[in-house]
Design a protein around this motif. Structure first.
Motif, PDB file in Angstrom:
ATOM      1  N   GLU A   4       8.738  17.586 -16.025  1.00 44.20           N
ATOM      2  CA  GLU A   4       9.930  18.192 -16.586  1.00 44.20           C
ATOM      3  C   GLU A   4      11.102  18.015 -15.636  1.00 44.20           C
ATOM      4  O   GLU A   4      10.945  18.110 -14.421  1.00 44.20           O
ATOM      5  CB  GLU A   4       9.690  19.684 -16.831  1.00 44.20           C
ATOM      6  N   VAL A   5      12.277  17.766 -16.210  1.00 39.19           N
ATOM      7  CA  VAL A   5      13.488  17.640 -15.403  1.00 39.19           C
ATOM      8  C   VAL A   5      14.596  18.464 -16.048  1.00 39.19           C
ATOM      9  O   VAL A   5      14.715  18.515 -17.278  1.00 39.19           O
ATOM     10  CB  VAL A   5      13.920  16.165 -15.252  1.00 39.19           C
ATOM     11  N   SER A   6      15.366  19.148 -15.226  1.00 38.74           N
ATOM     12  CA  SER A   6      16.547  19.879 -15.687  1.00 38.74           C
ATOM     13  C   SER A   6      17.782  19.196 -15.129  1.00 38.74           C
ATOM     14  O   SER A   6      17.869  18.961 -13.917  1.00 38.74           O
ATOM     15  CB  SER A   6      16.504  21.342 -15.222  1.00 38.74           C
ATOM     16  N   ILE A   7      18.713  18.876 -15.997  1.00 36.98           N
ATOM     17  CA  ILE A   7      19.969  18.265 -15.578  1.00 36.98           C
ATOM     18  C   ILE A   7      21.021  19.367 -15.473  1.00 36.98           C
ATOM     19  O   ILE A   7      21.381  19.980 -16.473  1.00 36.98           O
ATOM     20  CB  ILE A   7      20.441  17.190 -16.564  1.00 36.98           C
ATOM     21  N   ASP A   8      21.473  19.651 -14.260  1.00 37.01           N
ATOM     22  CA  ASP A   8      22.556  20.617 -14.055  1.00 37.01           C
ATOM     23  C   ASP A   8      23.881  19.880 -14.164  1.00 37.01           C
ATOM     24  O   ASP A   8      24.105  18.867 -13.478  1.00 37.01           O
ATOM     25  CB  ASP A   8      22.449  21.264 -12.668  1.00 37.01           C
ATOM     26  N   LEU A   9      24.755  20.387 -15.018  1.00 39.39           N
ATOM     27  CA  LEU A   9      26.024  19.710 -15.289  1.00 39.39           C
ATOM     28  C   LEU A   9      27.209  20.624 -15.035  1.00 39.39           C
ATOM     29  O   LEU A   9      27.144  21.837 -15.251  1.00 39.39           O
ATOM     30  CB  LEU A   9      26.077  19.252 -16.751  1.00 39.39           C
ATOM     31  N   LEU A  10      28.297  20.007 -14.611  1.00 34.61           N
ATOM     32  CA  LEU A  10      29.597  20.669 -14.539  1.00 34.61           C
ATOM     33  C   LEU A  10      30.530  19.921 -15.474  1.00 34.61           C
ATOM     34  O   LEU A  10      30.760  18.723 -15.314  1.00 34.61           O
ATOM     35  CB  LEU A  10      30.145  20.635 -13.109  1.00 34.61           C
ATOM     36  N   ARG A  29      17.104  17.978 -11.479  1.00 34.75           N
ATOM     37  CA  ARG A  29      16.094  18.729 -10.724  1.00 34.75           C
ATOM     38  C   ARG A  29      14.734  18.459 -11.347  1.00 34.75           C
ATOM     39  O   ARG A  29      14.463  18.887 -12.462  1.00 34.75           O
ATOM     40  CB  ARG A  29      16.381  20.231 -10.777  1.00 34.75           C
ATOM     41  N   THR A  30      13.888  17.749 -10.643  1.00 33.13           N
ATOM     42  CA  THR A  30      12.551  17.439 -11.133  1.00 33.13           C
ATOM     43  C   THR A  30      11.533  18.317 -10.428  1.00 33.13           C
ATOM     44  O   THR A  30      11.521  18.386  -9.187  1.00 33.13           O
ATOM     45  CB  THR A  30      12.200  15.956 -10.898  1.00 33.13           C
ATOM     46  N   ILE A  70      15.862  17.028  -6.015  1.00 34.46           N
ATOM     47  CA  ILE A  70      17.245  17.075  -6.504  1.00 34.46           C
ATOM     48  C   ILE A  70      17.902  15.728  -6.233  1.00 34.46           C
ATOM     49  O   ILE A  70      17.919  15.254  -5.089  1.00 34.46           O
ATOM     50  CB  ILE A  70      18.066  18.176  -5.803  1.00 34.46           C
ATOM     51  N   ALA A  71      18.447  15.094  -7.285  1.00 38.28           N
ATOM     52  CA  ALA A  71      19.084  13.786  -7.105  1.00 38.28           C
ATOM     53  C   ALA A  71      20.119  13.574  -8.202  1.00 38.28           C
ATOM     54  O   ALA A  71      19.995  14.116  -9.311  1.00 38.28           O
ATOM     55  CB  ALA A  71      18.051  12.667  -7.133  1.00 38.28           C
ATOM     56  N   ASN A  72      21.148  12.793  -7.896  1.00 40.72           N
ATOM     57  CA  ASN A  72      22.116  12.448  -8.942  1.00 40.72           C
ATOM     58  C   ASN A  72      21.934  11.013  -9.416  1.00 40.72           C
ATOM     59  O   ASN A  72      22.871  10.377  -9.900  1.00 40.72           O
ATOM     60  CB  ASN A  72      23.565  12.698  -8.491  1.00 40.72           C
ATOM     61  N   ASP A  73      20.711  10.519  -9.285  1.00 36.69           N
ATOM     62  CA  ASP A  73      20.331   9.225  -9.833  1.00 36.69           C
ATOM     63  C   ASP A  73      19.058   9.436 -10.644  1.00 36.69           C
ATOM     64  O   ASP A  73      17.954   9.480 -10.106  1.00 36.69           O
ATOM     65  CB  ASP A  73      20.096   8.213  -8.699  1.00 36.69           C
ATOM     66  N   HIS A  74      19.227   9.590 -11.952  1.00 34.44           N
ATOM     67  CA  HIS A  74      18.085   9.828 -12.840  1.00 34.44           C
ATOM     68  C   HIS A  74      18.369   9.168 -14.184  1.00 34.44           C
ATOM     69  O   HIS A  74      19.511   9.137 -14.656  1.00 34.44           O
ATOM     70  CB  HIS A  74      17.849  11.330 -13.029  1.00 34.44           C
ATOM     71  N   ILE A 106      14.662  17.195  -1.270  1.00 36.80           N
ATOM     72  CA  ILE A 106      13.560  18.049  -1.689  1.00 36.80           C
ATOM     73  C   ILE A 106      13.894  19.484  -1.286  1.00 36.80           C
ATOM     74  O   ILE A 106      14.293  19.735  -0.142  1.00 36.80           O
ATOM     75  CB  ILE A 106      12.233  17.628  -1.038  1.00 36.80           C
ATOM     76  N   VAL A 107      13.740  20.420  -2.228  1.00 40.96           N
ATOM     77  CA  VAL A 107      14.074  21.824  -1.967  1.00 40.96           C
ATOM     78  C   VAL A 107      12.851  22.682  -2.257  1.00 40.96           C
ATOM     79  O   VAL A 107      12.203  22.539  -3.304  1.00 40.96           O
ATOM     80  CB  VAL A 107      15.265  22.286  -2.837  1.00 40.96           C
ATOM     81  N   GLN A 108      12.543  23.574  -1.335  1.00 41.96           N
ATOM     82  CA  GLN A 108      11.521  24.590  -1.574  1.00 41.96           C
ATOM     83  C   GLN A 108      12.164  25.714  -2.371  1.00 41.96           C
ATOM     84  O   GLN A 108      13.115  26.345  -1.906  1.00 41.96           O
ATOM     85  CB  GLN A 108      10.987  25.128  -0.238  1.00 41.96           C
ATOM     86  N   VAL A 109      11.659  25.976  -3.578  1.00 41.29           N
ATOM     87  CA  VAL A 109      12.299  26.920  -4.483  1.00 41.29           C
ATOM     88  C   VAL A 109      12.411  28.312  -3.875  1.00 41.29           C
ATOM     89  O   VAL A 109      13.387  29.016  -4.081  1.00 41.29           O
ATOM     90  CB  VAL A 109      11.534  26.969  -5.818  1.00 41.29           C
TER      91      VAL A 109
END
Length: 330
Positions: A202-208, A220-221, A230-234, A313-316
């Motif tokens: 699952e991936v969530s795309i955060d948008l502004l 965010r995968t 977290i990446a802006n290349d997906h 990579i982020v630890q939630v």
């Protein structure tokens, strides 16, 4: 600026980032529980009428309102100079209904549309499951809902063993059918949707966005329990930007995707508000909340929004320290 955010999701986690982005910002937040104390955050009651919205705005000298729910109420009460809606009210109604949203994408011939069928009676459930039998494993959820509340995968098994592991979100099809029949009999059956089960990831795309134009976005995968990439290349970022434009989204939003059995990406839903996980995007340096705050307060123009390159990579669990208390308005 005095900004009012009514009761929604994740607003407590957004607050400290918004306050850091603009030292002159004062936040007014509608919350169910309001412990003390923060000098620049004030709790307000959730309004129940147009008159109450207008009264609160006048008495508190609110400059701008960013509603997270009950959008039509605020649209009826306030003019565009004070209101920052996440989309038009018709678009928001379509997005809120998982059935209407899926139908809209199907009508657009969008390859990411997830086959979805609404049922509000036992007969409709039986007909839908028969039509969807070729998909194999199926799942259900309420037509309108958040946070995956009410989601179940229909998996043959014993009810007691499945209840022993509720986090798996599995329920025997016959047991669920019995529950549908009982709810219909008692008049408590709310509309649900039936869909093919998607194995993921699952991936969530955060948008502004600003008035339907996407200014920045990151993906965010969920790579593991408690870990997000977290990446802006997906691959789905361009599609998410297209959807945001077609629905006229404004502000912060999240679009969720999940991979189907055949490996194709399918869109689950649009959340026309910041997802809780956007905190992880901010920890990775996305600056989406910061930029949105500064757009609202006039400190930033759309063309000036930063678009940092991110691959992290982020630890939630790290985000819990960002929670902020609020004080109760007198």
């Amino acid at each position: 600026m005095r900004l009012w955010i009514n009761r929604g999701f994740s607003i407590r986690e957004l607050a400290p980032m918004m306050l850091a982005a603009d030292p002159d910002l004062e936040l007014f937040m509608s919350e169910r529980q309001l412990p003390a104390v923060s000098r620049r955050v004030t709790g307000l009651p959730e309004p129940e009428s147009v008159a109450e919205v207008a009264q609160i705005v006048a008495e508190r000298k609110i400059d701008k309102v960013w509603p997270q729910r009950r959008h039509a109420l605020f649209a009826d009460a306030l003019g565009p100079e004070r209101l920052e809606l996440p989309a038009g009210t018709d678009a928001l109604a379509t997005i809120a209904s998982k059935a209407d949203f899926a139908t809209t994408l199907a009508n657009w011939a969008d390859d990411s549309a997830l086959p979805t069928e609404r049922f509000a009676t036992l007969a409709e459930f039986d007909a839908a499951t028969a039509r969807f039998a070729p998909f194999g494993s199926l799942c259900v959820k309420p037509e309108i809902g958040v946070f995956g509340h009410g989601f179940w995968q229909l998996v043959p098994g014993t009810a007691l063993s499945q209840l022993a592991e509720p986090d798996r979100r599995e329920i025997d099809p016959a047991a669920f059918r019995w529950l549908v029949a009982e709810a219909e009999r008692s008049g408590t059956l709310i509309p649900h949707v039936l869909m093919p089960w998607l194995p993921g990831p699952e991936v969530s795309i955060d948008l502004l966005m600003w008035r339907g134009e996407v200014l920045h976005g990151v993906a965010r995968t969920k790579t593991d329990i408690g870990v997000q990439h977290i990446a802006n290349d997906h691959a789905m970022l361009p599609h998410a930007a297209m959807l945001a434009g077609r629905f006229g989204l404004n502000g912060l939003a999240s679009i969720q995707y999940r991979k189907a059995v055949d490996g194709s990406w399918r869109v689950l839903e649009i959340n026309p508000r910041a997802a809780g996980g956007i905190v992880n995007s901010e920890l990775a340096g996305a600056r989406l909340v910061e930029s949105w705050t500064r757009l609202l307060t006039g400190r930033l123009k759309p063309a000036e929004v930063p678009r940092p390159s991110i691959d992290a990579i982020v630890q939630v669990g790290e985000r819990r320290e960002l929670a902020i208390p609020v004080q109760v308005a007198a």
